[in-house]
Design a protein around this motif. Structure first.
Motif, PDB file in Angstrom:
ATOM      1  N   GLU A 128      99.816 -14.877  89.245  1.00  0.00           N
ATOM      2  CA  GLU A 128     100.423 -14.763  87.912  1.00  0.00           C
ATOM      3  C   GLU A 128     101.779 -15.467  87.878  1.00  0.00           C
ATOM      4  O   GLU A 128     102.114 -16.157  86.908  1.00  0.00           O
ATOM      5  CB  GLU A 128     100.582 -13.283  87.554  1.00  0.00           C
ATOM      6  N   ALA A 129     102.540 -15.326  88.961  1.00  0.00           N
ATOM      7  CA  ALA A 129     103.851 -15.989  89.033  1.00  0.00           C
ATOM      8  C   ALA A 129     103.689 -17.505  89.107  1.00  0.00           C
ATOM      9  O   ALA A 129     104.411 -18.253  88.444  1.00  0.00           O
ATOM     10  CB  ALA A 129     104.624 -15.475  90.246  1.00  0.00           C
ATOM     11  N   LEU A 130     102.721 -17.969  89.918  1.00  0.00           N
ATOM     12  CA  LEU A 130     102.491 -19.413  90.056  1.00  0.00           C
ATOM     13  C   LEU A 130     102.096 -20.040  88.727  1.00  0.00           C
ATOM     14  O   LEU A 130     102.479 -21.172  88.431  1.00  0.00           O
ATOM     15  CB  LEU A 130     101.414 -19.671  91.110  1.00  0.00           C
ATOM     16  N   GLU A 131     101.338 -19.312  87.923  1.00  0.00           N
ATOM     17  CA  GLU A 131     100.858 -19.856  86.651  1.00  0.00           C
ATOM     18  C   GLU A 131     101.778 -19.491  85.479  1.00  0.00           C
ATOM     19  O   GLU A 131     101.440 -19.752  84.325  1.00  0.00           O
ATOM     20  CB  GLU A 131      99.442 -19.357  86.368  1.00  0.00           C
ATOM     21  N   SER A 132     102.935 -18.914  85.767  1.00  0.00           N
ATOM     22  CA  SER A 132     103.856 -18.494  84.706  1.00  0.00           C
ATOM     23  C   SER A 132     104.485 -19.695  84.019  1.00  0.00           C
ATOM     24  O   SER A 132     104.471 -20.819  84.533  1.00  0.00           O
ATOM     25  CB  SER A 132     104.956 -17.605  85.289  1.00  0.00           C
ATOM     26  N   GLN A 133     105.080 -19.439  82.868  1.00  0.00           N
ATOM     27  CA  GLN A 133     105.718 -20.510  82.112  1.00  0.00           C
ATOM     28  C   GLN A 133     106.906 -21.084  82.870  1.00  0.00           C
ATOM     29  O   GLN A 133     107.142 -22.296  82.856  1.00  0.00           O
ATOM     30  CB  GLN A 133     106.173 -20.000  80.738  1.00  0.00           C
ATOM     31  N   TYR A 134     107.662 -20.204  83.541  1.00  0.00           N
ATOM     32  CA  TYR A 134     108.833 -20.684  84.298  1.00  0.00           C
ATOM     33  C   TYR A 134     108.403 -21.705  85.354  1.00  0.00           C
ATOM     34  O   TYR A 134     109.001 -22.784  85.469  1.00  0.00           O
ATOM     35  CB  TYR A 134     109.547 -19.506  84.969  1.00  0.00           C
ATOM     36  N   VAL A 135     107.377 -21.383  86.117  1.00  0.00           N
ATOM     37  CA  VAL A 135     106.922 -22.295  87.173  1.00  0.00           C
ATOM     38  C   VAL A 135     106.321 -23.554  86.563  1.00  0.00           C
ATOM     39  O   VAL A 135     106.552 -24.665  87.064  1.00  0.00           O
ATOM     40  CB  VAL A 135     105.923 -21.587  88.102  1.00  0.00           C
ATOM     41  N   SER A 136     105.565 -23.416  85.493  1.00  0.00           N
ATOM     42  CA  SER A 136     104.990 -24.594  84.836  1.00  0.00           C
ATOM     43  C   SER A 136     106.081 -25.554  84.372  1.00  0.00           C
ATOM     44  O   SER A 136     105.910 -26.773  84.401  1.00  0.00           O
ATOM     45  CB  SER A 136     104.136 -24.161  83.635  1.00  0.00           C
ATOM     46  N   ASP A 137     107.226 -25.003  83.966  1.00  0.00           N
ATOM     47  CA  ASP A 137     108.338 -25.833  83.490  1.00  0.00           C
ATOM     48  C   ASP A 137     109.105 -26.504  84.626  1.00  0.00           C
ATOM     49  O   ASP A 137     109.747 -27.538  84.410  1.00  0.00           O
ATOM     50  CB  ASP A 137     109.314 -24.990  82.668  1.00  0.00           C
ATOM     51  N   HIS A 138     109.032 -25.924  85.835  1.00  0.00           N
ATOM     52  CA  HIS A 138     109.879 -26.417  86.928  1.00  0.00           C
ATOM     53  C   HIS A 138     109.110 -26.910  88.153  1.00  0.00           C
ATOM     54  O   HIS A 138     109.729 -27.438  89.080  1.00  0.00           O
ATOM     55  CB  HIS A 138     110.843 -25.304  87.378  1.00  0.00           C
ATOM     56  N   LEU A 139     107.803 -26.769  88.165  1.00  0.00           N
ATOM     57  CA  LEU A 139     107.022 -27.119  89.357  1.00  0.00           C
ATOM     58  C   LEU A 139     107.172 -28.587  89.731  1.00  0.00           C
ATOM     59  O   LEU A 139     107.155 -28.941  90.913  1.00  0.00           O
ATOM     60  CB  LEU A 139     105.544 -26.779  89.123  1.00  0.00           C
ATOM     61  N   HIS A 140     107.327 -29.471  88.738  1.00  0.00           N
ATOM     62  CA  HIS A 140     107.458 -30.900  89.028  1.00  0.00           C
ATOM     63  C   HIS A 140     108.674 -31.195  89.904  1.00  0.00           C
ATOM     64  O   HIS A 140     108.688 -32.178  90.650  1.00  0.00           O
ATOM     65  CB  HIS A 140     107.558 -31.691  87.720  1.00  0.00           C
ATOM     66  N   GLN A 141     109.690 -30.324  89.844  1.00  0.00           N
ATOM     67  CA  GLN A 141     110.891 -30.542  90.662  1.00  0.00           C
ATOM     68  C   GLN A 141     110.596 -30.298  92.137  1.00  0.00           C
ATOM     69  O   GLN A 141     111.093 -31.022  93.006  1.00  0.00           O
ATOM     70  CB  GLN A 141     112.014 -29.627  90.155  1.00  0.00           C
ATOM     71  N   TRP A 142     109.791 -29.285  92.422  1.00  0.00           N
ATOM     72  CA  TRP A 142     109.383 -29.041  93.819  1.00  0.00           C
ATOM     73  C   TRP A 142     108.430 -30.138  94.284  1.00  0.00           C
ATOM     74  O   TRP A 142     108.508 -30.586  95.431  1.00  0.00           O
ATOM     75  CB  TRP A 142     108.715 -27.669  93.915  1.00  0.00           C
ATOM     76  N   ILE A 143     107.554 -30.589  93.407  1.00  0.00           N
ATOM     77  CA  ILE A 143     106.617 -31.664  93.750  1.00  0.00           C
ATOM     78  C   ILE A 143     107.372 -32.934  94.120  1.00  0.00           C
ATOM     79  O   ILE A 143     106.981 -33.654  95.052  1.00  0.00           O
ATOM     80  CB  ILE A 143     105.646 -31.910  92.575  1.00  0.00           C
ATOM     81  N   ASP A 144     108.468 -33.224  93.435  1.00  0.00           N
ATOM     82  CA  ASP A 144     109.288 -34.396  93.777  1.00  0.00           C
ATOM     83  C   ASP A 144     109.796 -34.312  95.214  1.00  0.00           C
ATOM     84  O   ASP A 144     109.887 -35.323  95.913  1.00  0.00           O
ATOM     85  CB  ASP A 144     110.486 -34.501  92.827  1.00  0.00           C
ATOM     86  N   LEU A 145     110.120 -33.100  95.663  1.00  0.00           N
ATOM     87  CA  LEU A 145     110.644 -32.917  97.022  1.00  0.00           C
ATOM     88  C   LEU A 145     109.569 -33.122  98.084  1.00  0.00           C
ATOM     89  O   LEU A 145     109.803 -33.723  99.131  1.00  0.00           O
ATOM     90  CB  LEU A 145     111.216 -31.498  97.175  1.00  0.00           C
ATOM     91  N   ILE A 146     108.367 -32.644  97.816  1.00  0.00           N
ATOM     92  CA  ILE A 146     107.306 -32.626  98.826  1.00  0.00           C
ATOM     93  C   ILE A 146     106.401 -33.851  98.743  1.00  0.00           C
ATOM     94  O   ILE A 146     106.012 -34.428  99.762  1.00  0.00           O
ATOM     95  CB  ILE A 146     106.455 -31.346  98.689  1.00  0.00           C
ATOM     96  N   PHE A 147     106.075 -34.271  97.534  1.00  0.00           N
ATOM     97  CA  PHE A 147     105.107 -35.351  97.350  1.00  0.00           C
ATOM     98  C   PHE A 147     105.678 -36.569  96.625  1.00  0.00           C
ATOM     99  O   PHE A 147     105.009 -37.597  96.555  1.00  0.00           O
ATOM    100  CB  PHE A 147     103.897 -34.845  96.545  1.00  0.00           C
ATOM    101  N   GLY A 148     106.865 -36.472  96.064  1.00  0.00           N
ATOM    102  CA  GLY A 148     107.350 -37.510  95.170  1.00  0.00           C
ATOM    103  C   GLY A 148     108.571 -38.270  95.626  1.00  0.00           C
ATOM    104  O   GLY A 148     108.782 -38.513  96.824  1.00  0.00           O
TER     105      GLY A 148
END
Length: 354
Positions: A300-320
């Motif tokens: 539920e936390a992973l699919e929350s609006q907060y994570v949806s709004d900010h997940l791309h920032q973590w992706i930049d660190l790991i994959f981007g």
């Protein structure tokens, strides 16, 4: 075509022969394990990926489902040409039946809400050569929940969540300042973190209760010291915030449906802690009633609006774009040089060993 190859599973490489026909992909292990012939119908294949295995372009992984964590088979070839030929034959068949997905196509589906945050991260891990069959490149997922002590989990509060703009090592300001001071005093090549966010040891730290044989294999037949085992969610999170060398992220199992990796269902003797408590089930946060509830709230936390709004920032660190170079330095995302592909000349090293 037919050639020699190995079937890869965690910590086990099984030699044999690969045969590719117009209908099936066959693998015949020399020792007859896990069966005399492993075969997959080309009509059942949904995805196929070229893999780096041991940092060399020799791997091939085949998936028979669209969103499954585990693959149908992972093969390691002895030269890139054989791997590429088998990939070409299979890809030529499935391109007429299955739409090929790229990082851009997955990103578009994610932005349009057609796939979940979990599915998007799973696909990015696959595209980044991460596989459940390779402990050195196991799929990596982020810590999401920062509150592991409250009796109630409030997903409407920003404080409940980890700051996804920062790597784990930068979440604690005081620790980061000490690491930065060392970094600036260090000769080239510099690094902020001497350990990584994912490694075989970290993966097995989480999975020791369901894969004890793998932990025993890499630790000379012994489990780790009881106080260093995976004992508690809150304790592990706290150590990732404060520990001198602990900067690990999570694995996909924390956002799945099977919580057995948190239970000592095999009744393993994992030792006794200094306080006298036996290492048994993993202690979950007070806001979870049981393991199933813990996973449900993690999802539920992973699919929350907060994570949806900010997940791309973590992706930049790991994959981007913030993995390496000046962007990584600015984001305090610089790890030991040997953890980056291309930093070690493997051919020269092999020649030296020979």
């Amino acid at each position: 075509m037919e050639c020699e190859a190995e079937m890869i599973t965690p910590l086990v490489s099984n030699p044999g022969h690969v045969c590719n026909t117009d209908k099936y992909l066959y693998f015949q292990p020399l020792n007859g394990y896990p069966k005399h012939v492993v075969f997959i119908s080309l009509a059942d294949i949904h995805r196929i990926y070229k893999r780096r295995h041991m940092l060399m372009p020799l791997g091939l992984e085949v998936f028979c489902t669209e969103n499954d964590l585990c693959s149908g088979i992972y093969l390691k070839f002895y030269n890139p040409k054989d791997r590429d030929d088998v990939y070409y034959y299979i890809a030529s068949y499935i391109e007429n039946h299955v739409t090929e997905h790229t990082a851009d196509s997955y990103m578009l589906q994610w932005k349009m809400g057609q796939i979940s945050n979990y599915q998007y991260l799973l696909h990015l891990n696959n595209l980044a050569d991460r596989s459940c069959n390779d402990l050195s490149q196991y799929p990596v997922f982020p810590w999401i929940i920062a509150d592991n002590t409250s009796s109630h989990l409030d997903l409407t509060l920003c404080e409940t969540f980890r700051d996804l703009r920062k790597p784990v090592g930068a979440l604690n300001k005081d620790r980061l300042e000490r690491l930065q001071k060392r970094y600036h005093e260090m000769p080239e090549p510099k690094f902020i973190y001497g350990s990584h966010y994912s490694s075989p040891g970290y993966v097995l730290f989480y999975l020791v209760r369901v894969a004890p044989e793998h932990m025993l294999c890499i630790q000379n037949g012994k489990f780790d010291h009881a106080d260093r085992m995976f004992n508690s969610i809150a304790e592990t999170w706290r150590n990732c915030l404060d520990g001198v060398t602990d900067f690990k992220e999570l694995i996909p199992e924390f956002y799945g449906s099977d919580g057995t990796f948190l239970l000592n269902s095999l009744n393993l003797d994992l030792g006794k802690r200094q306080g006298g408590k036996l290492v048994d089930y993993v202690d979950i946060p007070p806001w979870a009633s049981d393991v199933d509830d813990f996973l449900r709230k993690n999802i539920e936390a992973l699919e929350s609006q907060y994570v949806s709004d900010h997940l791309h920032q973590w992706i930049d660190l790991i994959f981007g774009c913030k993995q390496r170079g000046s962007e990584a330095v600015s984001a305090n995302n610089v790890f030991h040089p040997v953890t980056y592909e291309g930093e070690i000349d493997l051919k020269r090293l092999s020649s030296y060993i020979c």
